[in-house]
Design an enzyme around this catalytic site. Structure first.
Site, PDB file in Angstrom:
ATOM      1  N   HIS A 146     -13.720 -58.127   2.865  1.00 12.97           N
ATOM      2  CA  HIS A 146     -14.327 -59.116   1.982  1.00 12.97           C
ATOM      3  C   HIS A 146     -15.200 -60.025   2.843  1.00 12.97           C
ATOM      4  O   HIS A 146     -14.903 -60.275   4.006  1.00 12.97           O
ATOM      5  CB  HIS A 146     -13.207 -59.924   1.314  1.00 12.97           C
ATOM      6  CG  HIS A 146     -13.647 -60.831   0.219  1.00 12.97           C
ATOM      7  ND1 HIS A 146     -14.289 -62.024   0.456  1.00 12.97           N
ATOM      8  CD2 HIS A 146     -13.513 -60.752  -1.135  1.00 12.97           C
ATOM      9  CE1 HIS A 146     -14.534 -62.640  -0.693  1.00 12.97           C
ATOM     10  NE2 HIS A 146     -14.076 -61.894  -1.678  1.00 12.97           N
ATOM     11  N   ASP A 223      -6.012 -60.989   6.139  1.00 16.59           N
ATOM     12  CA  ASP A 223      -6.415 -61.391   4.795  1.00 16.59           C
ATOM     13  C   ASP A 223      -5.406 -60.763   3.831  1.00 16.59           C
ATOM     14  O   ASP A 223      -5.428 -59.555   3.592  1.00 16.59           O
ATOM     15  CB  ASP A 223      -7.830 -60.903   4.498  1.00 16.59           C
ATOM     16  CG  ASP A 223      -8.282 -61.195   3.074  1.00 16.59           C
ATOM     17  OD1 ASP A 223      -7.458 -61.672   2.257  1.00 16.59           O
ATOM     18  OD2 ASP A 223      -9.444 -60.927   2.755  1.00 16.59           O
ATOM     19  N   GLN A 226      -4.784 -59.666  -1.473  1.00 18.51           N
ATOM     20  CA  GLN A 226      -4.421 -58.612  -2.414  1.00 18.51           C
ATOM     21  C   GLN A 226      -3.057 -58.001  -2.115  1.00 18.51           C
ATOM     22  O   GLN A 226      -2.688 -56.988  -2.716  1.00 18.51           O
ATOM     23  CB  GLN A 226      -5.489 -57.514  -2.398  1.00 18.51           C
ATOM     24  CG  GLN A 226      -6.867 -57.970  -2.814  1.00 18.51           C
ATOM     25  CD  GLN A 226      -6.953 -58.402  -4.271  1.00 18.51           C
ATOM     26  OE1 GLN A 226      -6.093 -58.067  -5.084  1.00 18.51           O
ATOM     27  NE2 GLN A 226      -7.986 -59.151  -4.617  1.00 18.51           N
ATOM     28  N   LYS A 249      -4.727 -65.895  -7.360  1.00 16.22           N
ATOM     29  CA  LYS A 249      -4.545 -64.453  -7.471  1.00 16.22           C
ATOM     30  C   LYS A 249      -3.074 -64.064  -7.657  1.00 16.22           C
ATOM     31  O   LYS A 249      -2.762 -62.893  -7.839  1.00 16.22           O
ATOM     32  CB  LYS A 249      -5.119 -63.744  -6.240  1.00 16.22           C
ATOM     33  CG  LYS A 249      -6.632 -63.875  -6.104  1.00 16.22           C
ATOM     34  CD  LYS A 249      -7.152 -63.104  -4.913  1.00 16.22           C
ATOM     35  CE  LYS A 249      -8.632 -63.353  -4.677  1.00 16.22           C
ATOM     36  NZ  LYS A 249      -9.487 -62.828  -5.747  1.00 16.22           N
ATOM     37  N   CYS A 389     -18.010 -58.854  -3.258  1.00 14.68           N
ATOM     38  CA  CYS A 389     -18.078 -59.540  -1.961  1.00 14.68           C
ATOM     39  C   CYS A 389     -17.791 -58.590  -0.801  1.00 14.68           C
ATOM     40  O   CYS A 389     -17.180 -58.970   0.200  1.00 14.68           O
ATOM     41  CB  CYS A 389     -17.122 -60.734  -1.916  1.00 14.68           C
ATOM     42  SG  CYS A 389     -17.533 -62.037  -3.091  1.00 14.68           S
TER      43      CYS A 389
END
Length: 434
Positions: A146, A223, A226, A249, A389
């Site tokens: 991302h 990151d 997700q 999220k 992104c």
């Protein structure tokens, strides 16, 4: 009683039944709209009543500035704020002082990059020497990141003279780990990568990347946007040095995110933002800073949002993250198998049968993703369209945009089937030929 309050967190890893999911959906007011099929959870999740009520309760009965008042209301607000930190820290296997509040995951990743940049400029004293970058040093990321886990490192490299390198992917979107082993070496100082691709849905080999970084003496930055909402997550087991994720999220509010960092690293880093609430002593010439997490929390904090995020964590814990993961893996498998079977449609990422979370991106050959998204929206199916992104990833895959369907704990199998029916009809409507 909400579903989350009625389910013990130690339940086994069996997937959620249809009845379980319908009961969960009843906790989400926005999903009462029978015309809505919401498959954009990867962008932002919907919020259960428990989260909405927690924020409202705080604002109506406990709202005050935290850490800076001697009155009863300020003490209550501070207690709720720090209780929220403890709840979120426990959810990811961290200690309380290893979780710093940020506005979102992008803010968390920028905090790390800019703090290292400050260290590289000579700030932070002797303790910060370990973070200093300069010419000859290398920062390694991957081709599927991302932009929030790419551009901060581009900027850090530009400010310090370090070199930015990336681990390439193969045609299926998988990391080329032989290349990773070649690229990550003695000059590597930082390895930054996603836990789960926000486009491909596949889980990256965190253990292998951490091992390569550790052998090189490099820091790891994960990151986890997700993964924290969808998988059992433990920073100690993963072995990463830093991790970033967003509240919105994972059933929580917008405007709140978290930076995890190992205690000794956070306390050695110079701060990124400066001002009130993060200092011990200030003169007209200099300032001394509090230890983490407060040294990274200058100014007024997102207190109501932190309280709401803690409520979201308790909701997910009540269902059980093993069950959440099992349910969403089934949805992801259903998505991948169904999309791959449609002539004229290209599935991105892991092939059907390979592990993925409840997310799949695809391309309808010859049709722009925005047209596909509009066609589905006319049927009440909300998906994401564009480059998500990740322009370098899309460029590597030979496309400019894709359509992404992403599920959550509240998504039903029937909604996946409605999406697949919609894609098949889109193929016919636009006259796609395989």
């Amino acid at each position: 009683m909400t579903v989350a309050e009625g389910v013990r967190p130690e339940v086994d890893a069996r997937s959620l039944s249809d009845a379980d999911v319908l009961a969960i959906r009843a906790d989400f007011p926005i999903l009462a709209d029978e015309g809505l099929v919401y498959l954009d959870t990867g962008a932002t999740s919907q919020k259960p009543r428990a989260v909405l009520d927690a924020e409202r309760q705080y604002l109506e009965h406990e709202n005050a500035a935290v850490h800076r008042g001697a009155h009863r209301l300020a003490a209550e607000a501070t207690e709720r704020f720090e209780d929220a930190r403890a709840t979120v820290a426990g959810f990811i296997g961290a200690d309380e002082d290893e979780v710093c509040w940020t506005g979102n995951a992008t803010g968390a990743l920028n905090t790390i990059a800019y703090a290292i940049g400050n260290a590289s400029a000579g700030r932070g004293g002797r303790e910060a020497d370990r973070f200093r970058l300069g010419p000859g040093d290398e920062i390694v990321t991957t081709e599927l990141e991302h932009h929030a886990n790419l551009i901060p490192w581009q900027e850090l490299a530009a400010r310090t003279g370090a070199t930015l390198r990336f681990v390439p992917i193969d045609d299926s979107g998988a990391l080329r780990m032989a290349e990773a082993a070649r690229i990550i070496g003695p000059a590597t100082r930082i390895v930054a990568f996603s836990h789960v691709s926000n486009v491909l849905g596949g889980v990256l080999p965190v253990d292998e990347l951490v091992a390569l970084a550790r052998d090189a003496g490099a820091l790891t930055v994960l990151d986890a946007c997700q993964s924290v909402p969808h998988l059992p997550f433990d920073v100690r087991a993963l072995g990463v040095d830093f991790a970033a994720f967003s509240g919105h999220k994972m059933l929580g509010p917008t405007g709140i995110g978290a930076l995890y960092g190992r205690r000794e690293l956070l306390n050695a880093l110079p701060p990124f933002l400066h001002g009130g609430s993060m200092i011990t002593t200030v003169t007209m010439e200099r300032a001394e800073y509090l230890p983490a997490p407060q040294r990274f929390e200058a100014g007024t904090q997102p207190v109501a949002q932190a309280v709401g995020l803690a409520a979201a964590v308790r909701y997910l814990e009540g269902i059980g993250m093993a069950r959440v993961a099992a349910h969403e893996a089934q949805l992801g498998a259903r998505l991948a198998k169904g999309i791959a079977a449609i002539d004229g449609v290209r599935l991105l990422g892991p092939a059907p049968g390979e592990p993925r979370i409840g997310l799949a991106s695809f391309v309808v050959e010859g049709v722009h993703a925005h047209d596909v998204g509009q066609f589905l929206d006319d049927r009440g199916i909300a998906v994401r369209v564009g480059h998500h992104c990740t322009q370098p990833l899309h460029r590597r895959l030979g496309i400019t945009a894709s359509t992404r369907a992403s599920a959550g704990v509240y998504t039903t199998r029937q909604e996946i089937d409605l999406l697949l029916d919609g894609v098949r009809d889109a193929v016919g409507f636009f006259g796609v030929r395989a």
